[in-house]
Design a protein around this motif. Structure first.
Motif, PDB file in Angstrom:
ATOM      1  N   LEU A  21       0.840  -1.207   0.000  1.00 55.63           N
ATOM      2  CA  LEU A  21       0.000   0.000   0.000  1.00 55.63           C
ATOM      3  C   LEU A  21       0.870   1.250   0.000  1.00 55.63           C
ATOM      4  O   LEU A  21       0.557   2.239  -0.665  1.00 55.63           O
ATOM      5  CB  LEU A  21      -0.933  -0.008   1.223  1.00 55.63           C
ATOM      6  CG  LEU A  21      -2.005  -1.105   1.200  1.00 55.63           C
ATOM      7  CD1 LEU A  21      -2.654  -1.272   2.573  1.00 55.63           C
ATOM      8  CD2 LEU A  21      -3.075  -0.787   0.147  1.00 55.63           C
ATOM      9  N   ARG A  22       1.989   1.185   0.724  1.00 51.94           N
ATOM     10  CA  ARG A  22       2.892   2.353   0.755  1.00 51.94           C
ATOM     11  C   ARG A  22       3.554   2.585  -0.603  1.00 51.94           C
ATOM     12  O   ARG A  22       4.053   3.669  -0.872  1.00 51.94           O
ATOM     13  CB  ARG A  22       3.960   2.158   1.845  1.00 51.94           C
ATOM     14  CG  ARG A  22       3.387   2.405   3.245  1.00 51.94           C
ATOM     15  CD  ARG A  22       4.409   2.133   4.333  1.00 51.94           C
ATOM     16  NE  ARG A  22       3.923   2.582   5.632  1.00 51.94           N
ATOM     17  CZ  ARG A  22       4.368   2.117   6.802  1.00 51.94           C
ATOM     18  NH1 ARG A  22       5.316   1.208   6.838  1.00 51.94           N
ATOM     19  NH2 ARG A  22       3.877   2.581   7.926  1.00 51.94           N
ATOM     20  N   GLN A  23       3.593   1.541  -1.431  1.00 50.38           N
ATOM     21  CA  GLN A  23       4.127   1.675  -2.800  1.00 50.38           C
ATOM     22  C   GLN A  23       3.003   1.990  -3.789  1.00 50.38           C
ATOM     23  O   GLN A  23       3.184   1.836  -4.999  1.00 50.38           O
ATOM     24  CB  GLN A  23       4.794   0.366  -3.238  1.00 50.38           C
ATOM     25  CG  GLN A  23       6.027  -0.008  -2.446  1.00 50.38           C
ATOM     26  CD  GLN A  23       7.226   0.805  -2.856  1.00 50.38           C
ATOM     27  OE1 GLN A  23       7.429   1.090  -4.028  1.00 50.38           O
ATOM     28  NE2 GLN A  23       8.029   1.214  -1.881  1.00 50.38           N
ATOM     29  N   ASP A  24       1.825   2.336  -3.252  1.00 51.71           N
ATOM     30  CA  ASP A  24       0.660   2.658  -4.096  1.00 51.71           C
ATOM     31  C   ASP A  24       0.174   1.496  -4.940  1.00 51.71           C
ATOM     32  O   ASP A  24      -0.380   1.702  -6.018  1.00 51.71           O
ATOM     33  CB  ASP A  24       0.958   3.869  -4.999  1.00 51.71           C
ATOM     34  CG  ASP A  24       0.854   5.155  -4.200  1.00 51.71           C
ATOM     35  OD1 ASP A  24       0.073   5.175  -3.225  1.00 51.71           O
ATOM     36  OD2 ASP A  24       1.583   6.105  -4.536  1.00 51.71           O
ATOM     37  N   MET A  25       0.425   0.280  -4.476  1.00 50.14           N
ATOM     38  CA  MET A  25      -0.152  -0.872  -5.177  1.00 50.14           C
ATOM     39  C   MET A  25      -1.538  -1.141  -4.595  1.00 50.14           C
ATOM     40  O   MET A  25      -1.825  -0.794  -3.444  1.00 50.14           O
ATOM     41  CB  MET A  25       0.730  -2.094  -4.997  1.00 50.14           C
ATOM     42  CG  MET A  25       2.076  -1.932  -5.668  1.00 50.14           C
ATOM     43  SD  MET A  25       2.958  -3.493  -5.685  1.00 50.14           S
ATOM     44  CE  MET A  25       4.609  -2.940  -5.997  1.00 50.14           C
ATOM     45  N   ASP A  26      -2.381  -1.793  -5.390  1.00 49.84           N
ATOM     46  CA  ASP A  26      -3.700  -2.188  -4.910  1.00 49.84           C
ATOM     47  C   ASP A  26      -3.613  -3.620  -4.403  1.00 49.84           C
ATOM     48  O   ASP A  26      -2.804  -4.411  -4.897  1.00 49.84           O
ATOM     49  CB  ASP A  26      -4.728  -2.127  -6.043  1.00 49.84           C
ATOM     50  CG  ASP A  26      -4.955  -0.696  -6.492  1.00 49.84           C
ATOM     51  OD1 ASP A  26      -5.066   0.180  -5.609  1.00 49.84           O
ATOM     52  OD2 ASP A  26      -4.985  -0.455  -7.712  1.00 49.84           O
ATOM     53  N   LEU A  27      -4.454  -3.940  -3.430  1.00 53.32           N
ATOM     54  CA  LEU A  27      -4.464  -5.334  -2.995  1.00 53.32           C
ATOM     55  C   LEU A  27      -5.846  -5.783  -2.557  1.00 53.32           C
ATOM     56  O   LEU A  27      -6.722  -4.979  -2.269  1.00 53.32           O
ATOM     57  CB  LEU A  27      -3.432  -5.576  -1.901  1.00 53.32           C
ATOM     58  CG  LEU A  27      -3.424  -4.694  -0.677  1.00 53.32           C
ATOM     59  CD1 LEU A  27      -4.237  -5.326   0.426  1.00 53.32           C
ATOM     60  CD2 LEU A  27      -1.987  -4.566  -0.203  1.00 53.32           C
ATOM     61  N   SER A  48      -1.800   2.962   6.588  1.00 58.00           N
ATOM     62  CA  SER A  48      -1.597   3.333   5.173  1.00 58.00           C
ATOM     63  C   SER A  48      -2.564   4.424   4.736  1.00 58.00           C
ATOM     64  O   SER A  48      -2.348   5.060   3.702  1.00 58.00           O
ATOM     65  CB  SER A  48      -1.795   2.106   4.278  1.00 58.00           C
ATOM     66  OG  SER A  48      -3.137   1.658   4.375  1.00 58.00           O
ATOM     67  N   GLY A  49      -3.648   4.598   5.503  1.00 50.66           N
ATOM     68  CA  GLY A  49      -4.689   5.540   5.084  1.00 50.66           C
ATOM     69  C   GLY A  49      -5.425   5.048   3.839  1.00 50.66           C
ATOM     70  O   GLY A  49      -6.018   5.836   3.104  1.00 50.66           O
ATOM     71  N   LYS A  50      -5.371   3.731   3.592  1.00 56.03           N
ATOM     72  CA  LYS A  50      -6.002   3.187   2.379  1.00 56.03           C
ATOM     73  C   LYS A  50      -6.905   2.006   2.722  1.00 56.03           C
ATOM     74  O   LYS A  50      -6.668   1.316   3.703  1.00 56.03           O
ATOM     75  CB  LYS A  50      -4.932   2.732   1.389  1.00 56.03           C
ATOM     76  CG  LYS A  50      -4.171   3.907   0.822  1.00 56.03           C
ATOM     77  CD  LYS A  50      -3.091   3.457  -0.126  1.00 56.03           C
ATOM     78  CE  LYS A  50      -2.343   4.679  -0.628  1.00 56.03           C
ATOM     79  NZ  LYS A  50      -1.006   4.344  -1.098  1.00 56.03           N
ATOM     80  N   ASP A  51      -7.881   1.804   1.867  1.00 60.15           N
ATOM     81  CA  ASP A  51      -8.806   0.683   2.055  1.00 60.15           C
ATOM     82  C   ASP A  51      -8.530  -0.373   0.966  1.00 60.15           C
ATOM     83  O   ASP A  51      -7.892  -0.072  -0.041  1.00 60.15           O
ATOM     84  CB  ASP A  51     -10.245   1.184   1.943  1.00 60.15           C
ATOM     85  CG  ASP A  51     -11.215   0.267   2.680  1.00 60.15           C
ATOM     86  OD1 ASP A  51     -10.767  -0.766   3.228  1.00 60.15           O
ATOM     87  OD2 ASP A  51     -12.418   0.568   2.685  1.00 60.15           O
TER      88      ASP A  51
END
Ligand code: NAD
Ligand code: UFG
Length: 339
Positions: A21-27, A48-51
């Motif tokens: 996520l920190r590398q801006d990859m999706d998972l 990560s601040g990401k979902d």
């Protein structure tokens, strides 16, 4: 790049998910929480601040896998999901063979049906014969001492054969040495649900007063101080190794194995004294008998990963001890703390 992370709520899976996520990859994560806690994923999202999409279920379930691959455009699978306790595998071999082999077969079948061509697999230094000269490189002969090890050995063989049969497939076999430590935030870490079998969580719990002392398993090994020597690697370095492995899999087909270690061996007494020094705490210990099946020294030659993946471990033993302690202090009972 969209990676399906199996076992993403576990120790290494959660740190790798954060690194991706920190590398801006999706998972997309799938886990059945057989050895983990939903809180780990909540913390990965917060850090990560990401979902990301999550599926609770068993990787051995072909219907679930078909749903996951149908609902998400997956480019790559990172397969962490597996049972990993050596002692338990001796007592319950069929459960280990079933879980670790069937999950890998079902994933390969689903990948075939959905045209997914990249697989990063969690293997282990335990696939090397115990009499291998150290440092061990990837060309050393393989052979295992327990059912857990054989599941890794067999999955490697299945994956190699699959890559021969499908020339478009890319398989990266990552042989981890001894992952320890935690994300430097202290928010995610290793969360054994019982008395730890492994050295580092036992040391950290002892420093906290949960155990009276560390039992040092033998001081008559053929090593400089007589205690067992291992190649400890920070879990965040290990996580970055998976990011490098994905980049490699994008560019190559076929199968390739890589050691993920530092190349440096530390003894049990080195670990205890580094932990005391890094964290200014006392870690009482008692020398006891050997644990059955333990080798004198196991450490890697990590050159192949440096050359072909462009990856090498960066963090020091002090970092590993400090980050373990930060996680242990903030979460004395792991993810169950405060619940
Ligand atoms: P872990 O137990 O913390 O994580 C494994 C995760 O997989 C857990 O969240 C568990 O709930 C999940 N899982 C297990 N079987 C599943 C299934 N059938 N379906 C869905 N989810 C399932 O272990 P870890 O330390 O993070 O290890 C990850 C992988 O790396 C494992 O395959 C392990 O064998 C391998 N490995 C670990 C080490 C180590 O020392 N930690 C060393 C070498 C290799
Ligand atoms: N040790 C102690 N006291 C303890 C626990 C361990 O003295 O309470 C010693 C062991 O004898 C060994 C060293 O600390 O010399 C490391 O032991 P761990 O149990 O932490 O790790 P292992 O090297 O035995 O095993 C780990 C994983 C396995 C994996 C193997 C090789 O737990 O799953 O690395 O990759 F197969």
């Amino acid at each position: 790049m969209n990676a399906l992370v199996t076992g993403g709520a576990g120790y290494i899976g959660s740190h790798t998910s954060l690194a991706l996520l920190r590398q801006d990859m999706d998972l997309v994560v799938v886990d059945n929480f057989s050895n983990s806690h939903p809180e780990a994923l909540a913390r990965v999202k917060a850090l990560s601040g990401k979902d990301f999409p999550f599926y609770e279920g068993d990787v051995c379930d072909a219907t679930l896998l078909d749903r996951i691959f149908s609902e998400n455009a997956i480019d790559c699978v990172i397969h962490f999901a597996g049972l990993k306790s050596v002692g338990e595998s001796v007592a319950q071999p069929l459960r280990y063979y079933e879980n670790n082999l069937i999950s890998t077969l079902r994933l390969l079948q689903a990948m075939g049906a959905h045209q997914v061509k990249r697989m990063i697999f969690s293997s282990s230094a335990t696939v090397y014969r115990s009499d291998s000269p150290m440092p061990v490189d990837e060309s050393a002969p393989l052979g295992c001492l327990n059912p857990y090890g054989w599941t890794k050995f067999m999955c490697e063989q299945i994956l190699r054969d699959a890559a021969v049969a499908d020339p478009k497939l890319s398989v990266v076999l990552l042989r981890y040495f001894n992952p320890i430590g935690a994300d430097s935030s202290g928010q995610i870490g290793e969360d054994p649900d019982d008395i730890p079998n492994n050295l580092m969580p036992y040391v950290a719990q002892t420093a906290l007063g949960i155990h009276k002392h560390v039992n040092v398993f033998g001081d008559n090994y053929n090593t400089p101080d007589g205690t067992g020597v291992r190649d400890y690697i920070h879990v965040s370095d290990l996580a970055d190794g998976h990011v490098a492995a994905i980049a490699y899999a994008m560019e190559h087909t076929g199968s390739e194995a890589f050691n993920l270690g530092t190349g440096v061996g530390y003894s049990v007494l080195d670990i205890i004294s580094a932990f005391e020094k890094a964290n200014r705490v006392k870690v009482p210990y008692v020398i006891g008998p050997r644990r059955r099946g333990d080798a004198d020294a196991v450490y890697s030659n990590p050159d192949k990963a440096r050359r072909l993946l462009g990856w090498q471990a960066k963090k020091t033993l002090t970092d590993m001890c400090r980050d373990t302690w930060s996680w242990q202090q903030k979460n004395p009972h792991g993810y169950r703390t405060g619940s």
